[in-house]
Design an enzyme around this catalytic site. Structure first.
Site: not given
Lengths: 466, 188
Positions: A146-147, A150, A226
């Protein structure tokens, strides 16, 4: 993925343009209200742009280090937390990021994580010790994916730019509203007439509405990002349940331990974390939330049955909320694509690995505190305080003696001056250990009679001779 | 005279627009093709990393379980075969055999609690697990890149440019059924 990033970049440019327009109008109206004519409006607009430029330059130069520092993050190397390091490396490969982000650990028992970096080539991933303690490999993989999503989607650059924009708008509105309280009398005396009155009213309306509007815009986009990062994480790991279960653990303990976080820094950094550390309940989702409600994110991830691609995420999202969330360019590019989910990775002994995780987290903290960790051949890890005066330590289990490395007395040049290749003469035929010129301890098994090894720290070749 | 000038001007502008658009698509295709090549190279990097790990692993296991000669020899031989294999087919078969040999080694290791408690060995085990993952993820990324590239070369209007400049379809990295079955589920 390219399409996803492109549409992301286009959208963030559009948002930044809208915000810039808002900023200029705002500056013009305030300038007009103060000075009372069109030139005043022009001066105001230019001044607003200047303010924005200065804030942007400040945030662009060394903003990352500032964020990491204020979160109390410390950089680690592979040997500090091999599992975390490997997971970051794995996700770098899966996402095709090119350069591996540097890895940071934050001493905080609340599980959370964030990423910084304006461009993928120079980025960082930071996780808390609480996260390392609680998540298993699959869950950690989900969070790191997830990071990295980003970083890959240029979300962080957008966040920085947009934060600065919102900040500039809020500052101007604030200055103007304050000036009404303190300097109201001056204008009435000037008597410049109707023009100024109109400017004044418009500026007043703007000063109240613009910050609200800018914030709403900002939060709406940050929530969409997100979801996109969640979808990307599912795709990179091919295992949505991992991230879902990680989010559940994170939000579960976020409710119990909110007080531990430093409130002031937490507020500023809230949009960057994987789960907002300040949000009280997992359910609430207002117009001013930086993150979508965690419950919804978990529900979507868990509704992904059978596949882990963009379309699977979009379908699951529709199933849960009744509408889509990903940009159409993303789903169109992946149309007809089948992305199979993988199975959960097997943990031989969950209890044992939980103990191991706790040990790794504690070891990192000890190393931050300056303790030396000396692994003994019998499997015991000996910890020595930084100021230990003894030359060597005896292992309490097997009695082998270990030299205590002197980090402070070993200047960096000594390693550089040492020759490129080293030789080590074997002492006897049993287990043998020696120190490389860079200070790293090496151990040779009885089976290794001679040969050449490479020091993993300094990459020197070391010749072993009998 | 004037209408003709305007007509020519419009044609010229249209031509420029079409040329710019074609250049954009061409560059996009080149970028995707390079990404595919890059992803292929990444698989090799990871396979090589596994080859580099094995001597270390074998040495460590030897220290505790030296008499498991046949298993250790099997791993060493499978590694040598995988290192020297060339071409996609033989290489993936050899890598599959290597995975199987490693799986057998890990089963043997179960009988040596001292070895399992050794920090060096635990470190190697984590490295091996992670390297297996990295091989998997680099394959996955390669296939993702091929998928994006192939879809782009097939879809209108990029397919026109792709046909003109000979952008060929790339092959997926697919494990043959046999090789895949040879890879055991290793639980560390």
């Amino acid at each position: 993925m390219w399409e996803a990033i492109q549409s992301n970049i286009r959208r963030s440019r559009a948002i930044v343009v809208v915000m810039a327009m808002l900023l200029v109008v705002m500056g013009a109206l305030v300038g007009g209200a103060w000075i009372g004519n069109l030139e005043g409006a022009l001066v105001g607009a230019v001044a607003a742009l200047m303010l924005w430029l200065i804030l942007l330059l400040v945030s662009m130069s060394g903003g990352d280090q500032l964020i990491l520092m204020s979160a109390g993050a410390k950089r680690i190397e592979k040997e500090d937390a091999p599992l975390l390091w490997n997971v970051v490396e794995e996700m770098t490969i899966a996402s095709g990021l090119g350069t591996m982000p540097s890895v940071y650990v934050i001493d905080n028992d609340m599980p959370n994580a964030f990423a910084t970096g304006r461009k993928p080539e120079k980025s960082a991933v930071a996780v808390t010790t609480g996260l390392l303690r609680r998540l298993n490999r699959d869950e950690l993989q989900g969070v790191v994916a997830h990071e990295i999503a980003h970083i890959k989607n240029y979300d962080i650059r957008f966040l920085t730019t947009a934060t600065v924009m919102v900040g500039a708008i809020v500052i101007i509105a604030d200055i103007f509203l304050r000036s009404l309280w303190y300097g109201g009398g001056r204008r009435r005396g000037g008597g410049k007439g109707e023009g100024q009155a109109i400017f004044l009213i418009l500026a007043l309306v703007m000063a109240i509405l613009a910050p609200l509007f800018a914030n709403m815009l900002y939060y709406a986009v940050s929530r969409k990002r997100e979801y996109l990062a969640d979808a990307s994480a599912a795709r990179y790991t091919r295992y949505p349940p991992g991230l879902a279960s990680a989010l559940r653990k994170i939000s579960g303990s976020a409710q119990g331990q909110r007080k531990q976080t430093k409130q002031s820094t937490a507020r500023a950094l809230a949009p960057m974390y994987i789960v907002n550390p300040l949000q009280l309940s997992a359910r609430g989702g207002s117009l001013f939330s930086t993150h979508p409600p965690t419950e919804k994110r978990i529900a979507v991830l868990e509704a992904m049955s059978g596949g882990a691609g963009w379309l699977d995420y979009e379908n699951a999202f529709k199933e849960v909320t009744g509408k889509g969330c990903l940009p159409s360019s993303v789903t169109r590019a992946g149309a007809g694509e089948t992305v199979a989910m993988r199975e959960a990775s097997v943990e031989a002994d969950p209890k044992q690995s939980a103990v191991e995780r706790a040990r790794v987290a504690t070891d990192i903290l000890d190393r931050f505190a300056g303790m030396l960790l000396i692994p003994c051949l019998c499997g015991v890890r000996i910890k020595a305080p930084a100021g230990a005066r003894h030359q060597s330590l005896k292992c309490p289990k097997c009695g082998r003696s270990h030299a205590i490395p002197r980090a402070g007395e070993q200047p960096a040049e000594s390693a550089a001056e040492a020759p490129k290749t080293l030789t080590h003469k074997r002492q006897g035929t049993g287990w043998d250990s020696f120190e490389c010129a860079c200070g790293r301890a090496h151990q040779i098994s009885p089976a290794m009679k001679s040969g050449r090894i490479t020091c993993p720290r300094c990459k020197r070749k070391i010749e072993i001779t009998a | 005279m004037l209408p003709m000038m305007i007509g020519l001007g419009v044609i010229f502008v249209l031509f420029l627009a079409v040329a710019g658009w074609a250049i954009g698509i061409y560059n996009g295709l080149v970028r995707l093709r390079n990404q595919v090549k890059n992803a292929w190279a990444q698989i090799d990097v990871q396979l090589k990393r596994r080859h580099d790990l094995i001597p270390n692993l074998v040495e460590t296991v030897k220290g505790y379980a030296g008499h498991e000669k046949s298993t250790l020899q099997g791993v060493t031989e499978a590694r040598a075969k995988a290192v020297s294999a060339e071409g996609v087919g033989p290489q993936s078969a050899a890598e599959g055999e290597l995975s199987a040999a490693l799986g057998r080694l890990m089963v043997v290791v179960e009988q040596y609690p001292d070895l399992k408690a050794n920090q060096n060995f635990l470190g190697l085990q984590e490295e091996l697990t992670s390297t297996e993952n990295k091989i998997g993820f680099s394959r996955q990324h390669y296939n993702d890149s091929v998928m994006t590239y192939n879809t782009r070369t097939q879809m209108f209007p990029a397919n026109i440019i792709a046909g003109m400049f000979n952008f060929k379809q790339e092959e997926f990295f697919e494990l043959s059924d046999e090789a895949e079955r040879a890879v055991p589920k290793v639980s560390f």
